[in-house]
Design a protein around this motif. Structure first.
Motif, PDB file in Angstrom:
ATOM      1  N   GLU A  81       9.039   3.012  23.311  1.00  0.00           N
ATOM      2  CA  GLU A  81       7.890   2.070  24.219  1.00  0.00           C
ATOM      3  C   GLU A  81       8.486   1.837  25.505  1.00  0.00           C
ATOM      4  O   GLU A  81       7.678   1.604  26.539  1.00  0.00           O
ATOM      5  CB  GLU A  81       7.562   1.035  23.277  1.00  0.00           C
ATOM      6  CG  GLU A  81       6.744   1.261  22.192  1.00  0.00           C
ATOM      7  CD  GLU A  81       7.379   1.961  20.870  1.00  0.00           C
ATOM      8  OE1 GLU A  81       6.768   2.568  20.348  1.00  0.00           O
ATOM      9  OE2 GLU A  81       8.318   1.858  20.915  1.00  0.00           O
ATOM     10  N   ALA A  82       9.829   1.800  25.588  1.00  0.00           N
ATOM     11  CA  ALA A  82      10.355   1.260  26.870  1.00  0.00           C
ATOM     12  C   ALA A  82      10.921   2.615  27.716  1.00  0.00           C
ATOM     13  O   ALA A  82      11.485   2.451  28.606  1.00  0.00           O
ATOM     14  CB  ALA A  82      11.624   0.473  26.584  1.00  0.00           C
ATOM     15  N   LYS A  83      10.835   3.382  26.882  1.00  0.00           N
ATOM     16  CA  LYS A  83      11.112   5.110  27.514  1.00  0.00           C
ATOM     17  C   LYS A  83      12.597   5.186  27.638  1.00  0.00           C
ATOM     18  O   LYS A  83      13.134   5.611  28.608  1.00  0.00           O
ATOM     19  CB  LYS A  83      10.563   5.358  28.779  1.00  0.00           C
ATOM     20  CG  LYS A  83       8.906   5.392  28.629  1.00  0.00           C
ATOM     21  CD  LYS A  83       8.387   6.685  27.913  1.00  0.00           C
ATOM     22  CE  LYS A  83       7.022   6.884  28.010  1.00  0.00           C
ATOM     23  NZ  LYS A  83       6.026   5.901  27.262  1.00  0.00           N
ATOM     24  N   ARG A  84      13.326   4.355  26.832  1.00  0.00           N
ATOM     25  CA  ARG A  84      14.835   4.418  27.008  1.00  0.00           C
ATOM     26  C   ARG A  84      15.193   5.523  26.171  1.00  0.00           C
ATOM     27  O   ARG A  84      15.231   5.529  24.958  1.00  0.00           O
ATOM     28  CB  ARG A  84      15.181   3.030  26.466  1.00  0.00           C
ATOM     29  CG  ARG A  84      16.920   2.858  26.296  1.00  0.00           C
ATOM     30  CD  ARG A  84      17.311   1.392  26.388  1.00  0.00           C
ATOM     31  NE  ARG A  84      16.753   0.813  25.230  1.00  0.00           N
ATOM     32  CZ  ARG A  84      17.295   0.552  24.089  1.00  0.00           C
ATOM     33  NH1 ARG A  84      18.467   1.207  23.820  1.00  0.00           N
ATOM     34  NH2 ARG A  84      16.565  -0.125  23.302  1.00  0.00           N
ATOM     35  N   PRO A  85      16.145   6.469  26.819  1.00  0.00           N
ATOM     36  CA  PRO A  85      16.242   7.667  26.062  1.00  0.00           C
ATOM     37  C   PRO A  85      17.620   7.417  24.865  1.00  0.00           C
ATOM     38  O   PRO A  85      18.645   6.574  25.110  1.00  0.00           O
ATOM     39  CB  PRO A  85      17.201   8.438  27.154  1.00  0.00           C
ATOM     40  CG  PRO A  85      17.372   7.554  28.173  1.00  0.00           C
ATOM     41  CD  PRO A  85      16.443   6.509  28.293  1.00  0.00           C
ATOM     42  N   MET A  86      17.647   8.199  23.992  1.00  0.00           N
ATOM     43  CA  MET A  86      18.672   8.359  22.946  1.00  0.00           C
ATOM     44  C   MET A  86      20.171   8.786  23.913  1.00  0.00           C
ATOM     45  O   MET A  86      19.937  10.011  24.520  1.00  0.00           O
ATOM     46  CB  MET A  86      18.488   9.163  22.045  1.00  0.00           C
ATOM     47  CG  MET A  86      19.292   9.131  20.557  1.00  0.00           C
ATOM     48  SD  MET A  86      18.824   7.622  19.840  1.00  0.00           S
ATOM     49  CE  MET A  86      19.837   7.710  18.185  1.00  0.00           C
ATOM     50  N   GLN A  87      21.035   8.208  23.582  1.00  0.00           N
ATOM     51  CA  GLN A  87      22.247   8.186  24.612  1.00  0.00           C
ATOM     52  C   GLN A  87      23.507   8.319  23.676  1.00  0.00           C
ATOM     53  O   GLN A  87      23.466   7.814  22.583  1.00  0.00           O
ATOM     54  CB  GLN A  87      22.330   7.252  25.684  1.00  0.00           C
ATOM     55  CG  GLN A  87      21.271   7.488  26.686  1.00  0.00           C
ATOM     56  CD  GLN A  87      21.310   6.610  27.843  1.00  0.00           C
ATOM     57  OE1 GLN A  87      21.795   5.479  27.809  1.00  0.00           O
ATOM     58  NE2 GLN A  87      21.110   7.111  29.243  1.00  0.00           N
ATOM     59  N   ARG A  88      24.359   8.613  24.208  1.00  0.00           N
ATOM     60  CA  ARG A  88      26.015   8.513  23.283  1.00  0.00           C
ATOM     61  C   ARG A  88      26.166   7.280  23.054  1.00  0.00           C
ATOM     62  O   ARG A  88      26.878   7.302  22.150  1.00  0.00           O
ATOM     63  CB  ARG A  88      26.819   9.442  24.404  1.00  0.00           C
ATOM     64  CG  ARG A  88      28.179   9.565  23.258  1.00  0.00           C
ATOM     65  CD  ARG A  88      29.062  10.577  24.180  1.00  0.00           C
ATOM     66  NE  ARG A  88      30.159  10.678  23.335  1.00  0.00           N
ATOM     67  CZ  ARG A  88      30.824  12.048  23.552  1.00  0.00           C
ATOM     68  NH1 ARG A  88      30.402  13.055  24.008  1.00  0.00           N
ATOM     69  NH2 ARG A  88      31.947  12.305  22.467  1.00  0.00           N
ATOM     70  N   ASP A  89      26.007   6.125  23.987  1.00  0.00           N
ATOM     71  CA  ASP A  89      26.499   4.925  23.613  1.00  0.00           C
ATOM     72  C   ASP A  89      25.322   4.128  22.987  1.00  0.00           C
ATOM     73  O   ASP A  89      25.377   2.735  22.766  1.00  0.00           O
ATOM     74  CB  ASP A  89      26.987   4.304  24.967  1.00  0.00           C
ATOM     75  CG  ASP A  89      25.770   3.871  25.703  1.00  0.00           C
ATOM     76  OD1 ASP A  89      24.613   4.362  25.818  1.00  0.00           O
ATOM     77  OD2 ASP A  89      26.164   3.133  26.699  1.00  0.00           O
ATOM     78  N   THR A  90      24.267   4.508  22.636  1.00  0.00           N
ATOM     79  CA  THR A  90      23.258   4.175  21.845  1.00  0.00           C
ATOM     80  C   THR A  90      23.675   3.297  20.755  1.00  0.00           C
ATOM     81  O   THR A  90      24.516   3.866  19.769  1.00  0.00           O
ATOM     82  CB  THR A  90      22.012   5.070  21.510  1.00  0.00           C
ATOM     83  OG1 THR A  90      21.398   5.336  22.839  1.00  0.00           O
ATOM     84  CG2 THR A  90      20.770   4.413  20.517  1.00  0.00           C
ATOM     85  N   LEU A  91      23.500   2.129  20.320  1.00  0.00           N
ATOM     86  CA  LEU A  91      23.860   1.623  19.153  1.00  0.00           C
ATOM     87  C   LEU A  91      22.607   1.754  17.884  1.00  0.00           C
ATOM     88  O   LEU A  91      21.581   1.229  18.366  1.00  0.00           O
ATOM     89  CB  LEU A  91      24.098  -0.077  19.304  1.00  0.00           C
ATOM     90  CG  LEU A  91      24.851  -0.734  18.303  1.00  0.00           C
ATOM     91  CD1 LEU A  91      26.118  -0.403  18.139  1.00  0.00           C
ATOM     92  CD2 LEU A  91      24.654  -2.437  18.859  1.00  0.00           C
ATOM     93  N   VAL A  92      23.014   2.116  16.809  1.00  0.00           N
ATOM     94  CA  VAL A  92      22.105   2.246  15.802  1.00  0.00           C
ATOM     95  C   VAL A  92      22.446   1.387  14.518  1.00  0.00           C
ATOM     96  O   VAL A  92      23.820   1.068  14.242  1.00  0.00           O
ATOM     97  CB  VAL A  92      21.818   3.696  15.445  1.00  0.00           C
ATOM     98  CG1 VAL A  92      21.559   4.376  16.600  1.00  0.00           C
ATOM     99  CG2 VAL A  92      23.003   4.219  14.608  1.00  0.00           C
ATOM    100  N   GLN A  93      21.517   1.033  13.746  1.00  0.00           N
ATOM    101  CA  GLN A  93      21.747   0.340  12.285  1.00  0.00           C
ATOM    102  C   GLN A  93      21.964   1.435  11.308  1.00  0.00           C
ATOM    103  O   GLN A  93      21.216   2.374  11.033  1.00  0.00           O
ATOM    104  CB  GLN A  93      20.575  -0.348  12.019  1.00  0.00           C
ATOM    105  CG  GLN A  93      20.677  -0.936  10.634  1.00  0.00           C
ATOM    106  CD  GLN A  93      21.684  -1.752  10.165  1.00  0.00           C
ATOM    107  OE1 GLN A  93      22.556  -1.055   9.314  1.00  0.00           O
ATOM    108  NE2 GLN A  93      21.989  -2.597  10.877  1.00  0.00           N
ATOM    109  N   ILE A  94      23.198   1.659  10.910  1.00  0.00           N
ATOM    110  CA  ILE A  94      23.447   2.779  10.024  1.00  0.00           C
ATOM    111  C   ILE A  94      23.336   2.532   8.394  1.00  0.00           C
ATOM    112  O   ILE A  94      23.525   3.461   7.767  1.00  0.00           O
ATOM    113  CB  ILE A  94      25.063   3.235  10.024  1.00  0.00           C
ATOM    114  CG1 ILE A  94      25.920   1.841   9.813  1.00  0.00           C
ATOM    115  CG2 ILE A  94      25.361   3.663  11.698  1.00  0.00           C
ATOM    116  CD1 ILE A  94      27.516   2.249   9.791  1.00  0.00           C
TER     117      ILE A  94
END
Length: 378
Positions: free
Chosen positions: A31-44
């Protein structure tokens, strides 16, 4: 990403002592058009489990407990557990004493008999009613509540994915006298320089946190931010051993590389090589034939907090992999694996539910090739 299978995805491959591939596609926040990047923080989610297992096995190396010790020796509430033996004419569950006590090994290989609320049994109904994993519980309260939920089977008789790893966290806390989150930070995350990884995340990292999506009727819907962020950015009392870490590709790869290095990374020793070998060795007796959903992962057994490949892929639809590899994944379809035969570790991030095993099939086919079988093994 154009197929609508996920909003974004990223992958990192380390092989032969060097980075071989990094790639990212789509959006961390559509929605924010923020790309998936190397430093993206995800819930694992359940990729937290191997971290908890490493923390507990560090204490095993120190002689703090034995794998075949009764769990109740350290956590007395589990000395009174009962096994679900059916349902009476009044509709109430029939309970009996277990054939043997739960051993520490059982909580590390999902053979304790604990529920996870994933099955259609009276025990699972009680699990949902008591809700031991509510974020308002402390780990001690979680343990006390879980001990009141009937076991699905006698310890050691079946494999069933469970809250056993949350009990591991409670055991770490009791053995060390240190809050679990604090202990893992001191014993694993800081030594490995996993600087972005943690259960509690500062607000400054929220702009890097990936949104979560659920797939239904061929389209993706955003999971409400309040729910998606609750484990890391909201108030809570519970630090689960089985879920809750948020991480980045590079951070989790440092953990995977430590395992590939048989306990050591960049001169920092976390575990002994023999301990990693033990964790990555199938611990299930052949007589444990009832294994809930584990066969969906392929020709695998289970070690201590890892699935372990025990045979070559048997069908074209099975995930590609190598005998001796060990791995686990997360509820929003994240995945990592360690492949000693090929001196390789892979981390794959995506944030989509329900769990989509076809994405794992495709990333493994991309890494190995669609027809890869690997060494014959046994």
């Amino acid at each position: 990403m154009t197929a609508g299978r996920a909003a974004g995805a990223s992958a990192l491959v380390w092989q032969g002592g060097a980075e071989r591939y990094f790639g990212a596609a789509g959006f961390a926040d559509r929605e924010a058009k923020r790309p998936m990047q190397r430093d993206t923080l995800v819930q694992i989610f359940s990729m937290t489990k191997p971290v908890t297992g490493v923390a507990l096995m560090q204490l095993w190396e120190q002689g703090r407990f034995g794998l075949d010790d009764p769990l109740a020796r350290y956590l007395p509430a589990f000395g009174a557990v009962k096994v679900l033996a059916g349902t009476g004419s009044d509709g109430k569950p029939i309970l009996r004493a277990p054939s043997r006590p739960i051993a520490v090994r059982d909580i590390m290989r999902h053979t304790a008999g604990f529920s996870y609320g994933m099955r259609d049994t009276a025990a699972d109904a009680i699990f949902h009613e008591i809700n031991p994993l509510a974020l308002t519980n402390t780990l001690d309260e979680m343990g006390d509540k879980l001990a009141r939920v009937p076991l699905l089977f006698d310890p050691g008789e079946e494999w069933s994915y469970s809250t056993g790893v949350d009990v591991q966290a409670l055991l770490v806390e009791h053995l060390t006298g240190e809050p679990f989150e604090q202990h893992v930070r001191r014993a694993i995350l800081d030594p490995l320089k996993m600087t972005d990884t943690g259960w509690t995340q500062p607000a400054s990292r929220l702009p890097r946190f990936a949104a979560s999506y659920t797939k239904a009727d061929g389209s993706l819907a955003r999971i409400p931010d309040e729910k998606a962020r609750a484990l890391n950015f909201g108030p809570r009392r519970l630090t689960m051993g089985g879920a809750g870490l948020a991480s980045t590709l590079d951070d989790y790869m440092r953990f995977a590389r430590m395992l590939l290095g048989r306990g050591t990374l960049d001169g920092t020793r976390i575990l002994a090589p023999s301990t990693v070998d033990l964790m990555a060795t199938n611990q299930l007796d052949p007589r444990i034939t009832r294994r809930f959903f584990l066969p969906e992962k392929g020709a695998v057994g289970f070690g201590l907090d890892f699935a372990v490949r025990t045979a070559q892929p048997r069908t074209a639809t099975e995930n590609r992999g190598t005998v001796g590899e060990f791995f686990w994944d997360g509820a929003e379809t994240t995945l990592f694996w360690v492949d000693p035969a090929n001196d390789m570790a892979v981390v794959f991030f995506v944030q989509v539910t329900p769990f989509d095993g076809t994405l794992h099939h495709d990333i493994r086919a991309a890494v190995y090739g669609a027809d890869y079988l690997g060494p014959a093994g046994d």
